[in-house]
Design an enzyme around this catalytic site. Structure first.
Site, PDB file in Angstrom:
ATOM      1  N   LYS A   1     -18.141  -6.405   7.278  1.00  0.00           N
ATOM      2  CA  LYS A   1     -16.839  -7.098   7.327  1.00  0.00           C
ATOM      3  C   LYS A   1     -16.321  -7.173   8.741  1.00  0.00           C
ATOM      4  CE  LYS A   1     -14.130  -6.384   3.081  1.00  0.00           C
ATOM      5  NZ  LYS A   1     -12.948  -5.659   2.603  1.00  0.00           N
TER       6      LYS A   1
ATOM      7  N   ARG B   1      -2.246  -5.980  -8.504  1.00  0.00           N
ATOM      8  CA  ARG B   1      -1.221  -7.008  -8.318  1.00  0.00           C
ATOM      9  C   ARG B   1      -1.291  -8.064  -9.409  1.00  0.00           C
ATOM     10  NH1 ARG B   1      -3.483  -8.091  -2.445  1.00  0.00           N
ATOM     11  NH2 ARG B   1      -5.277  -7.801  -3.810  1.00  0.00           N
TER      12      ARG B   1
ATOM     13  N   SER C   1      -3.270  -7.873   3.087  1.00  0.00           N
ATOM     14  CA  SER C   1      -3.336  -7.720   4.550  1.00  0.00           C
ATOM     15  C   SER C   1      -3.708  -9.052   5.193  1.00  0.00           C
ATOM     16  CB  SER C   1      -4.372  -6.658   4.917  1.00  0.00           C
ATOM     17  OG  SER C   1      -3.980  -5.411   4.404  1.00  0.00           O
TER      18      SER C   1
ATOM     19  N   HIS D   1       0.842  -1.203   0.000  1.00  0.00           N
ATOM     20  CA  HIS D   1       0.000   0.000   0.000  1.00  0.00           C
ATOM     21  C   HIS D   1       0.880   1.257   0.000  1.00  0.00           C
ATOM     22  CE1 HIS D   1      -3.018  -2.573   2.499  1.00  0.00           C
ATOM     23  NE2 HIS D   1      -3.530  -2.455   1.272  1.00  0.00           N
TER      24      HIS D   1
END
Ligand code: PNS
Length: 160
Positions: free
Chosen positions: A41, A91, A128, A17
Site C-alpha cells: 500500500k 460504518r 482517512s 477511530h
C-alpha cells in the site's frame, strides 16, 4: 483481565477511530491500538509518523497503549499480546461485508473473537482517504481530525 486490539493503518487517525478506541476502552481492561503497515500500500504518512499521531491523540486514554503491528498477521499479533478480542468499527453494510470474512478467518487462526461497534452517526461518512482528499483540495476538515493530524497535514500541504 480482558484485553482487546484495535487494528488499523491510521493514515491518519481521525475522530471516528478515536471514538471507537474510547468505547473499546470502556468495554475492556486494556486496549492495544495496533498500527499496521502493508508494504503493497502507498501511505501518506510514514509508519513512525502514523504511530506518533496515534500516540499523541489517544495518549491520555486510560488503559490504552499503542504498538506497531508490522507486516505480520493480526491474529499472530493478538496471540503474542494475549488479546481476547479484536475491536472494529462498522460504518455501513459495506464494512460488514468486508470485515466478516476477516473476523471468521482470525477466529479460525487463533481463536481470537472480533467485536464490532456500530460507528456513531457523526462519523459514519468518514474515512482517512476522504479526509486527506478534502483537506488537500482546501476543504475544512477540522471537525473530524485530531489537532496533531490537522497540523501535520497543513504543514505538509505548505511544503514546496
Ligand atoms: O486501516 P486498515 O488499512 O483498513 O486496516 C486493515 C487491517 C490492519 C485491520 C488489516 O489489513 C489487517 O488485519 N492486516 C494484517 C494482515 C492480516 O492479518 N491479514 C489477514 C486478515 S484475516
Amino acid at each position: 483481565m480482558r484485553r482487546a486490539v484495535c487494528p488499523g493503518s491510521f493514515d491518519p487517525i481521525h475522530n471516528g477511530h478515536v471514538e471507537i478506541i474510547a468505547r473499546a476502552s470502556n468495554l475492556f481492561d486494556e486496549v492495544i491500538v495496533a498500527v499496521s503497515t502493508n508494504y503493497a500500500k502507498k501511505y501518506r504518512f510514514e509508519p513512525d509518523e502514523r504511530l506518533e499521531m496515534v500516540r499523541e491523540t489517544i495518549g491520555g486514554l486510560r488503559g490504552v497503549s499503542v504498538e506497531p503491528m508490522g507486516v505480520g498477521l493480526l491474529a499472530d499479533f493478538c496471540k503474542l499480546h494475549g488479546a481476547d478480542a479484536i475491536v472494529k468499527g462498522l460504518r455501513s453494510t459495506v464494512d460488514y461485508q468486508y470485515e466478516t470474512p476477516m473476523a471468521v478467518m482470525n477466529r479460525h487462526l487463533t481463536g481470537v473473537e472480533t467485536v464490532f461497534l456500530a460507528a456513531d452517526n457523526r462519523y459514519t461518512h468518514l474515512s482517512s482517504s476522504l479526509l486527506k482528499e478534502v483537506q488537500s483540495l482546501g476543504g475544512d476538515v477540522a471537525d473530524y481530525l485530531p489537532r496533531t493530524v490537522l497540523k501535520r497535514l497543513r504543514n505538509a500541504s505548505q511544503e514546496p
